[in-house]
Design a protein around this motif. Structure first.
Motif, PDB file in Angstrom:
ATOM      1  N   PRO A  55     -16.368  13.971  -3.869  1.00  0.00           N
ATOM      2  CA  PRO A  55     -15.090  13.253  -3.838  1.00  0.00           C
ATOM      3  C   PRO A  55     -15.251  11.765  -3.524  1.00  0.00           C
ATOM      4  N   HIS A  56     -14.530  10.974  -4.269  1.00  0.00           N
ATOM      5  CA  HIS A  56     -14.524   9.519  -4.065  1.00  0.00           C
ATOM      6  C   HIS A  56     -13.080   9.051  -3.979  1.00  0.00           C
ATOM      7  N   LYS A  57     -12.333   9.544  -3.033  1.00  0.00           N
ATOM      8  CA  LYS A  57     -10.917   9.222  -2.919  1.00  0.00           C
ATOM      9  C   LYS A  57     -10.681   7.723  -2.742  1.00  0.00           C
ATOM     10  N   ASN A  58     -11.555   7.069  -2.001  1.00  0.00           N
ATOM     11  CA  ASN A  58     -11.309   5.660  -1.705  1.00  0.00           C
ATOM     12  C   ASN A  58     -12.255   4.733  -2.459  1.00  0.00           C
ATOM     13  N   LYS A  59     -12.746   5.171  -3.584  1.00  0.00           N
ATOM     14  CA  LYS A  59     -13.658   4.346  -4.363  1.00  0.00           C
ATOM     15  C   LYS A  59     -12.939   3.067  -4.790  1.00  0.00           C
ATOM     16  N   ASN A  60     -13.573   1.942  -4.568  1.00  0.00           N
ATOM     17  CA  ASN A  60     -13.018   0.621  -4.900  1.00  0.00           C
ATOM     18  C   ASN A  60     -11.662   0.376  -4.230  1.00  0.00           C
ATOM     19  N   ALA A  61     -11.493   0.915  -3.025  1.00  0.00           N
ATOM     20  CA  ALA A  61     -10.272   0.706  -2.218  1.00  0.00           C
ATOM     21  C   ALA A  61      -9.019   1.198  -2.923  1.00  0.00           C
ATOM     22  N   LYS A  62      -9.128   2.228  -3.731  1.00  0.00           N
ATOM     23  CA  LYS A  62      -7.966   2.784  -4.433  1.00  0.00           C
ATOM     24  C   LYS A  62      -6.968   3.394  -3.455  1.00  0.00           C
ATOM     25  N   LEU A  63      -7.455   3.937  -2.341  1.00  0.00           N
ATOM     26  CA  LEU A  63      -6.567   4.548  -1.364  1.00  0.00           C
ATOM     27  C   LEU A  63      -5.613   3.509  -0.775  1.00  0.00           C
ATOM     28  N   TYR A  64      -6.125   2.343  -0.471  1.00  0.00           N
ATOM     29  CA  TYR A  64      -5.272   1.271   0.059  1.00  0.00           C
ATOM     30  C   TYR A  64      -4.175   0.925  -0.944  1.00  0.00           C
ATOM     31  N   GLU A  65      -4.557   0.783  -2.203  1.00  0.00           N
ATOM     32  CA  GLU A  65      -3.579   0.458  -3.247  1.00  0.00           C
ATOM     33  C   GLU A  65      -2.550   1.576  -3.388  1.00  0.00           C
ATOM     34  N   GLU A  66      -3.010   2.812  -3.299  1.00  0.00           N
ATOM     35  CA  GLU A  66      -2.103   3.964  -3.413  1.00  0.00           C
ATOM     36  C   GLU A  66      -1.093   3.989  -2.263  1.00  0.00           C
ATOM     37  N   LEU A  67      -1.565   3.684  -1.063  1.00  0.00           N
ATOM     38  CA  LEU A  67      -0.692   3.724   0.105  1.00  0.00           C
ATOM     39  C   LEU A  67       0.207   2.498   0.229  1.00  0.00           C
ATOM     40  N   PHE A  68      -0.360   1.319  -0.032  1.00  0.00           N
ATOM     41  CA  PHE A  68       0.358   0.089   0.266  1.00  0.00           C
ATOM     42  C   PHE A  68       0.641  -0.770  -0.963  1.00  0.00           C
ATOM     43  N   GLY A  69       0.341  -0.265  -2.149  1.00  0.00           N
ATOM     44  CA  GLY A  69       0.562  -1.031  -3.372  1.00  0.00           C
ATOM     45  C   GLY A  69       2.032  -1.354  -3.587  1.00  0.00           C
ATOM     46  N   ALA A  70       2.281  -2.198  -4.576  1.00  0.00           N
ATOM     47  CA  ALA A  70       3.625  -2.740  -4.813  1.00  0.00           C
ATOM     48  C   ALA A  70       4.701  -1.669  -4.949  1.00  0.00           C
ATOM     49  N   SER A  72       4.515   1.666  -4.075  1.00  0.00           N
ATOM     50  CA  SER A  72       4.305   2.882  -3.299  1.00  0.00           C
ATOM     51  C   SER A  72       5.480   3.171  -2.376  1.00  0.00           C
ATOM     52  N   LYS A  73       5.685   4.447  -2.075  1.00  0.00           N
ATOM     53  CA  LYS A  73       6.776   4.851  -1.175  1.00  0.00           C
ATOM     54  C   LYS A  73       6.579   4.264   0.215  1.00  0.00           C
ATOM     55  N   LEU A  74       5.335   4.277   0.694  1.00  0.00           N
ATOM     56  CA  LEU A  74       5.057   3.738   2.024  1.00  0.00           C
ATOM     57  C   LEU A  74       5.349   2.249   2.069  1.00  0.00           C
ATOM     58  N   SER A  75       4.974   1.546   1.009  1.00  0.00           N
ATOM     59  CA  SER A  75       5.240   0.111   0.941  1.00  0.00           C
ATOM     60  C   SER A  75       6.733  -0.161   0.982  1.00  0.00           C
ATOM     61  N   MET A  76       7.511   0.628   0.258  1.00  0.00           N
ATOM     62  CA  MET A  76       8.968   0.450   0.246  1.00  0.00           C
ATOM     63  C   MET A  76       9.564   0.778   1.616  1.00  0.00           C
ATOM     64  N   LYS A  77       9.058   1.841   2.268  1.00  0.00           N
ATOM     65  CA  LYS A  77       9.539   2.189   3.606  1.00  0.00           C
ATOM     66  C   LYS A  77       9.261   1.058   4.590  1.00  0.00           C
ATOM     67  N   MET A  78       8.044   0.509   4.510  1.00  0.00           N
ATOM     68  CA  MET A  78       7.673  -0.579   5.414  1.00  0.00           C
ATOM     69  C   MET A  78       8.556  -1.794   5.158  1.00  0.00           C
ATOM     70  N   LYS A  79       8.772  -2.113   3.896  1.00  0.00           N
ATOM     71  CA  LYS A  79       9.608  -3.261   3.549  1.00  0.00           C
ATOM     72  C   LYS A  79      11.027  -3.063   4.085  1.00  0.00           C
ATOM     73  N   ASN A  80      11.584  -1.879   3.882  1.00  0.00           N
ATOM     74  CA  ASN A  80      12.936  -1.594   4.370  1.00  0.00           C
ATOM     75  C   ASN A  80      13.012  -1.668   5.892  1.00  0.00           C
ATOM     76  N   GLU A  81      11.992  -1.146   6.565  1.00  0.00           N
ATOM     77  CA  GLU A  81      11.974  -1.187   8.032  1.00  0.00           C
ATOM     78  C   GLU A  81      11.880  -2.632   8.532  1.00  0.00           C
ATOM     79  N   ILE A  82      11.073  -3.440   7.887  1.00  0.00           N
ATOM     80  CA  ILE A  82      10.936  -4.845   8.283  1.00  0.00           C
ATOM     81  C   ILE A  82      12.260  -5.569   8.090  1.00  0.00           C
ATOM     82  N   ILE A  83      12.912  -5.332   6.956  1.00  0.00           N
ATOM     83  CA  ILE A  83      14.200  -5.978   6.699  1.00  0.00           C
ATOM     84  C   ILE A  83      15.224  -5.545   7.741  1.00  0.00           C
TER      85      ILE A  83
END
Length: 108
Positions: A55-70, A72-83
């Motif tokens: 398994p190479h789940k985080n190959k080339n930092a794909k996991l970061y992009e999946e979690l915090f990319g433009a 992503s659900k987590l990115s939207m949650k974080m943005k909404n919480e910050i606002i």
């Protein structure tokens, strides 16, 4: 992805591994996390899986992009919480400013 839950899960897993490994007296030290199935399977005493890639789940930092990319659900949650928090702080500062202004006006 709550920090305290991650830490608790890590500690529970580490305790489980220490308990399991203390019974066998074996210790697995990985010099490279991408060591492949052979090292892990030899340690565990099981056959290497056939037809399953390492398994190479985080190959080339794909996991970061999946979690915090433009999009992503987590990115939207974080943005909404910050606002939400910025609005709260703005309202509080506005109220404090109004109260200070009222106090100053009452003195003169």
């Amino acid at each position: 992805l709550d920090r305290s839950n991650c830490i608790r899960n890590y500690k529970q897993h580490a305790c489980f591994l220490k308990k399991e490994l203390s019974d066998t007296g074996k210790l697995l030290v990985l010099e490279d996390i991408n060591c492949g199935w052979e090292v892990i399977c030899d340690f565990c005493g099981v056959d290497v899986p056939v037809g399953i890639d390492w398994p190479h789940k985080n190959k080339n930092a794909k996991l970061y992009e999946e979690l915090f990319g433009a999009g992503s659900k987590l990115s939207m949650k974080m943005k909404n919480e910050i606002i939400k928090r910025l609005v709260y702080v703005s309202v509080c500062l506005t109220l404090i400013s109004v109260l200070i202004w009222i106090i100053i006006l009452q003195r003169f």
